[in-house]
Design a protein around this motif. Structure first.
Motif, mmCIF file in Angstrom:
data_model
loop_
_atom_site.group_PDB
_atom_site.id
_atom_site.type_symbol
_atom_site.label_atom_id
_atom_site.label_comp_id
_atom_site.label_asym_id
_atom_site.label_seq_id
_atom_site.Cartn_x
_atom_site.Cartn_y
_atom_site.Cartn_z
ATOM 1 N N VAL A 118 -103.495 -63.084 30.599
ATOM 2 C CA VAL A 118 -102.544 -63.919 30.250
ATOM 3 C C VAL A 118 -103.219 -64.614 28.921
ATOM 4 C CG1 VAL A 118 -101.361 -66.251 30.350
ATOM 5 C CG2 VAL A 118 -101.445 -64.201 32.442
ATOM 6 N N PRO A 119 -104.482 -65.133 28.967
ATOM 7 C CA PRO A 119 -104.837 -65.715 27.574
ATOM 8 C C PRO A 119 -105.307 -64.500 26.520
ATOM 9 C CG PRO A 119 -106.230 -66.628 29.492
ATOM 10 C CD PRO A 119 -105.319 -65.292 29.965
ATOM 11 N N GLN A 120 -105.695 -63.443 27.058
ATOM 12 C CA GLN A 120 -105.730 -62.331 26.032
ATOM 13 C C GLN A 120 -104.320 -62.121 25.374
ATOM 14 O OE1 GLN A 120 -107.648 -59.457 28.786
ATOM 15 N NE2 GLN A 120 -109.713 -59.714 27.583
ATOM 16 N N TYR A 121 -103.531 -62.063 26.236
ATOM 17 C CA TYR A 121 -102.157 -61.522 25.704
ATOM 18 C C TYR A 121 -101.672 -62.710 24.661
ATOM 19 C CZ TYR A 121 -97.111 -61.663 25.382
ATOM 20 O OH TYR A 121 -95.706 -61.844 24.720
ATOM 21 N N ALA A 122 -102.035 -64.012 25.115
ATOM 22 C CA ALA A 122 -101.435 -64.883 24.316
ATOM 23 C C ALA A 122 -102.275 -65.049 22.852
ATOM 24 C CB ALA A 122 -101.568 -66.472 25.043
ATOM 25 N N CYS A 123 -103.497 -64.715 22.881
ATOM 26 C CA CYS A 123 -104.195 -64.656 21.677
ATOM 27 C C CYS A 123 -103.684 -63.657 20.869
ATOM 28 C CB CYS A 123 -105.620 -64.284 22.240
ATOM 29 S SG CYS A 123 -106.903 -63.978 20.628
ATOM 30 N N LEU A 124 -103.215 -62.489 21.358
ATOM 31 C CA LEU A 124 -102.687 -61.281 20.621
ATOM 32 C C LEU A 124 -101.502 -61.679 20.015
ATOM 33 C CD1 LEU A 124 -103.770 -58.079 22.681
ATOM 34 C CD2 LEU A 124 -104.929 -58.868 20.564
ATOM 35 N N GLN A 125 -100.689 -62.409 20.671
ATOM 36 C CA GLN A 125 -99.487 -62.558 20.316
ATOM 37 C C GLN A 125 -99.427 -63.613 19.130
ATOM 38 O OE1 GLN A 125 -96.432 -61.224 21.168
ATOM 39 N NE2 GLN A 125 -95.949 -62.044 19.458
ATOM 40 N N ALA A 126 -100.374 -64.537 19.524
ATOM 41 C CA ALA A 126 -100.523 -65.632 18.232
ATOM 42 C C ALA A 126 -101.180 -65.114 17.010
ATOM 43 C CB ALA A 126 -101.369 -66.828 19.000
ATOM 44 N N LEU A 127 -101.957 -64.131 17.160
ATOM 45 C CA LEU A 127 -102.435 -63.326 15.914
ATOM 46 C C LEU A 127 -101.413 -62.627 15.212
ATOM 47 C CD1 LEU A 127 -105.992 -62.091 17.122
ATOM 48 C CD2 LEU A 127 -105.478 -63.897 15.404
ATOM 49 N N ARG A 128 -100.378 -62.132 16.075
ATOM 50 C CA ARG A 128 -99.170 -61.496 15.399
ATOM 51 C C ARG A 128 -98.364 -62.490 14.804
ATOM 52 N NH1 ARG A 128 -95.698 -57.058 18.839
ATOM 53 N NH2 ARG A 128 -96.945 -55.703 18.047
ATOM 54 N N ASP A 129 -98.092 -63.734 15.352
ATOM 55 C CA ASP A 129 -97.009 -64.668 15.013
ATOM 56 C C ASP A 129 -97.524 -65.301 13.912
ATOM 57 O OD1 ASP A 129 -95.386 -63.678 17.157
ATOM 58 O OD2 ASP A 129 -96.034 -65.503 18.346
ATOM 59 N N SER A 130 -98.705 -65.378 13.722
ATOM 60 C CA SER A 130 -99.655 -66.161 12.745
ATOM 61 C C SER A 130 -100.874 -65.749 12.182
ATOM 62 C CB SER A 130 -99.864 -67.530 13.047
ATOM 63 O OG SER A 130 -98.783 -68.428 13.743
ATOM 64 N N PRO A 131 -100.643 -64.586 11.312
ATOM 65 C CA PRO A 131 -101.908 -63.869 10.612
ATOM 66 C C PRO A 131 -102.683 -64.911 9.846
ATOM 67 C CG PRO A 131 -100.008 -62.346 10.376
ATOM 68 C CD PRO A 131 -99.373 -63.815 10.574
ATOM 69 N N GLY A 132 -103.934 -64.500 10.363
ATOM 70 C CA GLY A 132 -104.993 -65.693 9.276
ATOM 71 C C GLY A 132 -105.023 -66.880 9.937
ATOM 72 N N ILE A 133 -104.558 -67.148 11.122
ATOM 73 C CA ILE A 133 -104.684 -68.433 11.781
ATOM 74 C C ILE A 133 -106.093 -68.479 12.128
ATOM 75 C CG2 ILE A 133 -104.422 -67.218 14.345
ATOM 76 C CD1 ILE A 133 -103.081 -69.505 15.190
ATOM 77 N N THR A 134 -106.600 -69.923 12.093
ATOM 78 C CA THR A 134 -107.860 -70.461 12.211
ATOM 79 C C THR A 134 -108.443 -70.200 13.722
ATOM 80 O OG1 THR A 134 -107.651 -72.570 12.769
ATOM 81 C CG2 THR A 134 -107.988 -71.952 10.420
ATOM 82 N N GLY A 135 -109.709 -69.960 14.110
ATOM 83 C CA GLY A 135 -109.961 -69.906 15.656
ATOM 84 C C GLY A 135 -109.686 -71.209 16.278
ATOM 85 N N SER A 136 -109.873 -72.208 15.514
ATOM 86 C CA SER A 136 -109.433 -73.730 16.143
ATOM 87 C C SER A 136 -108.030 -73.771 16.733
ATOM 88 C CB SER A 136 -109.999 -74.894 15.421
ATOM 89 O OG SER A 136 -111.254 -74.782 15.074
ATOM 90 N N GLU A 137 -107.179 -73.183 15.693
ATOM 91 C CA GLU A 137 -105.817 -73.319 15.999
ATOM 92 C C GLU A 137 -105.440 -72.252 16.826
ATOM 93 O OE1 GLU A 137 -101.828 -74.451 16.276
ATOM 94 O OE2 GLU A 137 -103.543 -75.322 15.224
ATOM 95 N N LEU A 138 -105.960 -70.989 16.978
ATOM 96 C CA LEU A 138 -105.760 -70.091 17.913
ATOM 97 C C LEU A 138 -106.219 -70.680 19.501
ATOM 98 C CD1 LEU A 138 -105.027 -67.247 18.327
ATOM 99 C CD2 LEU A 138 -107.311 -66.433 17.865
ATOM 100 N N ALA A 139 -107.358 -71.144 19.513
ATOM 101 C CA ALA A 139 -107.638 -71.665 20.815
ATOM 102 C C ALA A 139 -106.756 -72.856 21.397
ATOM 103 C CB ALA A 139 -109.211 -72.636 20.610
#
Length: 154
Positions: free
Chosen positions: A38-59
């Motif tokens: 689930v965390p891996q999926y959420a990470c990939l989805q967040a990267l798709r939704d917000s390209p260029g997102i910072t690691g802090s925001e991604l976390a």
């Protein structure tokens, strides 16, 4: 009032936690055959939704620590699902982007997760789903705007 009796607000909290736990479990069951957590999926989805997102925001979006996010991203990079810049950007964070390999997997994973969400709400009329969404958003917003203290009390 009996000391063991929960208030209606407490019951809502318990029901939310139970629903969240079961939602996570069912998502995990559907994502596991795809090789994702689930965390891996959420990470990939967040990267798709917000390209260029910072690691802090991604976390923050994935509900893990920055350290856990770094480990998660290393694993995804090792599988060829994300690419991380060799050069650190602002605040020494490295940009992360999805690879083309991640796109197809993410589409399949999103369908699996949508199926779980559908199962959760299929028995509810559309108006109730819309109302539930609005109510949960209001609860989230109330908690987001509430000050907190070190002892956990608002």
């Amino acid at each position: 009032m009996n000391d063991d009796a929960r208030t209606p607000a407490e019951e809502v909290g318990v029901l939310l936690k139970e629903a969240q736990s079961l939602l996570h479990q069912r998502m995990d069951e559907r994502l596991r055959p795809l090789g994702l957590s689930v965390p891996q999926y959420a990470c990939l989805q967040a990267l798709r939704d917000s390209p260029g997102i910072t690691g802090s925001e991604l976390a923050r979006r994935v509900f893990v620590s920055r350290q856990s996010m770094n480990v998660l991203l290393q694993g995804l990079a090792g599988r060829g699902l994300v690419e991380r810049s060799e050069q650190p950007g602002p605040r020494r964070e490295r940009a992360t982007v999805l690879t083309s390999a991640a796109a197809g997997l993410l589409d399949e994973a999103r369908g699996a997760v949508a199926g779980v969400a559908g199962t959760m709400t299929d028995g509810l009329p559309a108006d109730d789903v819309a109302r539930l969404r609005a109510l949960l958003a209001a609860c989230r917003d109330a908690l987001a705007g509430a000050p907190s203290t070190a002892d956990g009390r608002p």
